[in-house]
Design a protein around this motif. Structure first.
Motif, PDB file in Angstrom:
ATOM      1  N   MET A 140       0.796  -1.162  -0.073  1.00 33.91           N
ATOM      2  CA  MET A 140      -0.160   0.123  -0.011  1.00 33.91           C
ATOM      3  C   MET A 140       0.842   1.419  -0.035  1.00 33.91           C
ATOM      4  SD  MET A 140      -3.341  -0.962   2.256  1.00 33.91           S
ATOM      5  CE  MET A 140      -2.330  -1.259   3.997  1.00 33.91           C
ATOM      6  N   THR A 141       2.020   1.331   0.588  1.00 33.10           N
ATOM      7  CA  THR A 141       2.700   2.246   0.779  1.00 33.10           C
ATOM      8  C   THR A 141       3.430   2.592  -0.440  1.00 33.10           C
ATOM      9  OG1 THR A 141       3.318   2.043   3.010  1.00 33.10           O
ATOM     10  CG2 THR A 141       4.921   3.197   1.887  1.00 33.10           C
ATOM     11  N   LYS A 142       3.851   1.675  -1.337  1.00 33.52           N
ATOM     12  CA  LYS A 142       4.371   1.891  -2.652  1.00 33.52           C
ATOM     13  C   LYS A 142       3.175   2.281  -3.592  1.00 33.52           C
ATOM     14  CE  LYS A 142       7.729  -1.966  -2.443  1.00 33.52           C
ATOM     15  NZ  LYS A 142       7.971  -3.459  -3.085  1.00 33.52           N
ATOM     16  N   LEU A 143       2.202   1.895  -3.537  1.00 36.18           N
ATOM     17  CA  LEU A 143       1.150   2.259  -4.449  1.00 36.18           C
ATOM     18  C   LEU A 143       0.699   4.018  -3.832  1.00 36.18           C
ATOM     19  CD1 LEU A 143      -1.379  -0.547  -4.415  1.00 36.18           C
ATOM     20  CD2 LEU A 143       0.256   0.467  -6.288  1.00 36.18           C
ATOM     21  N   LEU A 144       0.535   4.211  -2.719  1.00 40.06           N
ATOM     22  CA  LEU A 144       0.312   5.709  -2.329  1.00 40.06           C
ATOM     23  C   LEU A 144       1.491   6.417  -2.912  1.00 40.06           C
ATOM     24  CD1 LEU A 144      -1.161   4.611   1.199  1.00 40.06           C
ATOM     25  CD2 LEU A 144      -2.394   5.877  -0.904  1.00 40.06           C
ATOM     26  N   GLN A 145       2.920   5.985  -2.659  1.00 35.46           N
ATOM     27  CA  GLN A 145       3.965   6.831  -3.074  1.00 35.46           C
ATOM     28  C   GLN A 145       3.779   7.087  -4.457  1.00 35.46           C
ATOM     29  OE1 GLN A 145       7.014   4.289  -1.602  1.00 35.46           O
ATOM     30  NE2 GLN A 145       7.487   5.506   0.171  1.00 35.46           N
ATOM     31  N   LYS A 156       1.199   9.753  -5.178  1.00 37.70           N
ATOM     32  CA  LYS A 156       1.958  10.765  -5.070  1.00 37.70           C
ATOM     33  C   LYS A 156       2.482  11.492  -6.278  1.00 37.70           C
ATOM     34  CE  LYS A 156       3.199  13.501  -1.130  1.00 37.70           C
ATOM     35  NZ  LYS A 156       1.928  14.652  -1.197  1.00 37.70           N
ATOM     36  N   GLN A 157       3.303  10.540  -6.743  1.00 37.25           N
ATOM     37  CA  GLN A 157       4.150  11.171  -7.565  1.00 37.25           C
ATOM     38  C   GLN A 157       3.488  11.505  -8.909  1.00 37.25           C
ATOM     39  OE1 GLN A 157       7.090   7.919  -8.115  1.00 37.25           O
ATOM     40  NE2 GLN A 157       8.397   8.371  -6.496  1.00 37.25           N
ATOM     41  N   GLU A 158       2.503  10.684  -9.008  1.00 39.43           N
ATOM     42  CA  GLU A 158       1.439  11.285 -10.140  1.00 39.43           C
ATOM     43  C   GLU A 158       0.639  12.240 -10.032  1.00 39.43           C
ATOM     44  OE1 GLU A 158      -0.398   7.460 -11.324  1.00 39.43           O
ATOM     45  OE2 GLU A 158       1.417   6.467 -11.806  1.00 39.43           O
ATOM     46  N   GLY A 159       0.814  12.851  -8.880  1.00 34.53           N
ATOM     47  CA  GLY A 159       0.095  13.946  -8.711  1.00 34.53           C
ATOM     48  C   GLY A 159      -1.123  14.039  -7.880  1.00 34.53           C
ATOM     49  N   TYR A 160      -1.652  12.697  -7.656  1.00 36.19           N
ATOM     50  CA  TYR A 160      -2.918  12.572  -6.856  1.00 36.19           C
ATOM     51  C   TYR A 160      -2.321  13.234  -5.198  1.00 36.19           C
ATOM     52  CZ  TYR A 160      -4.496   9.917 -10.570  1.00 36.19           C
ATOM     53  OH  TYR A 160      -5.273   9.431 -11.603  1.00 36.19           O
ATOM     54  N   ALA A 161      -3.498  13.731  -4.435  1.00 41.15           N
ATOM     55  CA  ALA A 161      -3.430  14.055  -3.229  1.00 41.15           C
ATOM     56  C   ALA A 161      -3.467  12.826  -2.327  1.00 41.15           C
ATOM     57  CB  ALA A 161      -4.394  15.028  -2.833  1.00 41.15           C
ATOM     58  N   PHE A 201       9.124   3.846   4.092  1.00 34.74           N
ATOM     59  CA  PHE A 201       7.924   4.126   4.566  1.00 34.74           C
ATOM     60  C   PHE A 201       7.646   5.479   4.417  1.00 34.74           C
ATOM     61  CE2 PHE A 201       8.793  -0.113   6.370  1.00 34.74           C
ATOM     62  CZ  PHE A 201       7.311  -0.861   5.999  1.00 34.74           C
ATOM     63  N   GLU A 202       8.331   6.344   3.927  1.00 37.08           N
ATOM     64  CA  GLU A 202       8.280   7.682   3.687  1.00 37.08           C
ATOM     65  C   GLU A 202       7.053   8.114   2.929  1.00 37.08           C
ATOM     66  OE1 GLU A 202       9.802  10.019   5.849  1.00 37.08           O
ATOM     67  OE2 GLU A 202      10.914   8.234   6.839  1.00 37.08           O
ATOM     68  N   LEU A 203       6.126   8.704   3.550  1.00 35.85           N
ATOM     69  CA  LEU A 203       5.114   9.326   2.706  1.00 35.85           C
ATOM     70  C   LEU A 203       4.566  10.654   3.333  1.00 35.85           C
ATOM     71  CD1 LEU A 203       3.031   8.236   0.447  1.00 35.85           C
ATOM     72  CD2 LEU A 203       1.733   7.465   1.994  1.00 35.85           C
ATOM     73  N   PRO A 204       4.989  11.598   2.851  1.00 36.36           N
ATOM     74  CA  PRO A 204       4.591  13.001   3.348  1.00 36.36           C
ATOM     75  C   PRO A 204       3.028  13.002   2.812  1.00 36.36           C
ATOM     76  CG  PRO A 204       6.504  13.292   1.930  1.00 36.36           C
ATOM     77  CD  PRO A 204       6.083  11.768   1.948  1.00 36.36           C
ATOM     78  N   ILE A 205       2.168  13.332   3.578  1.00 40.04           N
ATOM     79  CA  ILE A 205       0.756  13.723   3.455  1.00 40.04           C
ATOM     80  C   ILE A 205       0.309  15.089   3.836  1.00 40.04           C
ATOM     81  CG2 ILE A 205       0.187  11.116   3.980  1.00 40.04           C
ATOM     82  CD1 ILE A 205      -0.843  12.256   6.742  1.00 40.04           C
ATOM     83  N   ALA A 206      -0.482  15.498   3.042  1.00 38.46           N
ATOM     84  CA  ALA A 206      -1.086  16.672   3.043  1.00 38.46           C
ATOM     85  C   ALA A 206      -2.201  16.875   4.183  1.00 38.46           C
ATOM     86  CB  ALA A 206      -1.706  17.129   1.926  1.00 38.46           C
TER      87      ALA A 206
END
Length: 106
Positions: free
Chosen positions: A49-54, A57-62, A98-103
């Motif tokens: 899930m972390t890989k997918l969320l990263q 995020k790289q593709e510009g999704y919030a 596991f780094e995933l900066p979130i807004a």
């Protein structure tokens, strides 16, 4: 806790999910082994899930805290409980980030 218990119960499929030993040591082993497997699968799910969320995020999704509050590591659809598993002890393990900066969700 109920979600984890359901997840763990789904994984404990041998002997119809029942501990059929009267020996407390054997009962404890069954419970500990099932907890170990549950935790390993949860870790695998979190890594995926972390890989997918990263990637999202790289593709510009919030990716915000509101989104993260709706996902769970107790996924089972992709697990083949009765599948064949090969363990390759010579395979290199890629580093886990596991780094995933979130807004903020606001």
């Amino acid at each position: 806790m109920e979600a984890f218990n359901g997840f763990s119960k789904w994984l404990f499929f041998g002997d119809d999910g029942k501990i059929k030993h009267n020996d407390p040591i054997e009962q404890e082993k069954h419970i500990k082994y099932n907890d170990l497997i549950s935790n390993l699968i949860m870790l695998h799910n979190v890594i995926d899930m972390t890989k997918l969320l990263q990637q999202l995020k790289q593709e510009g999704y919030a990716v915000n805290s509101k989104t993260l509050a709706r996902i769970s590591p107790y996924l089972t659809e992709h697990i083949q409980r009765f599948g064949e598993y090969v363990i390759d002890m010579d395979q290199d393990v890629e580093p886990i980030s596991f780094e995933l900066p979130i807004a903020d969700s606001a």
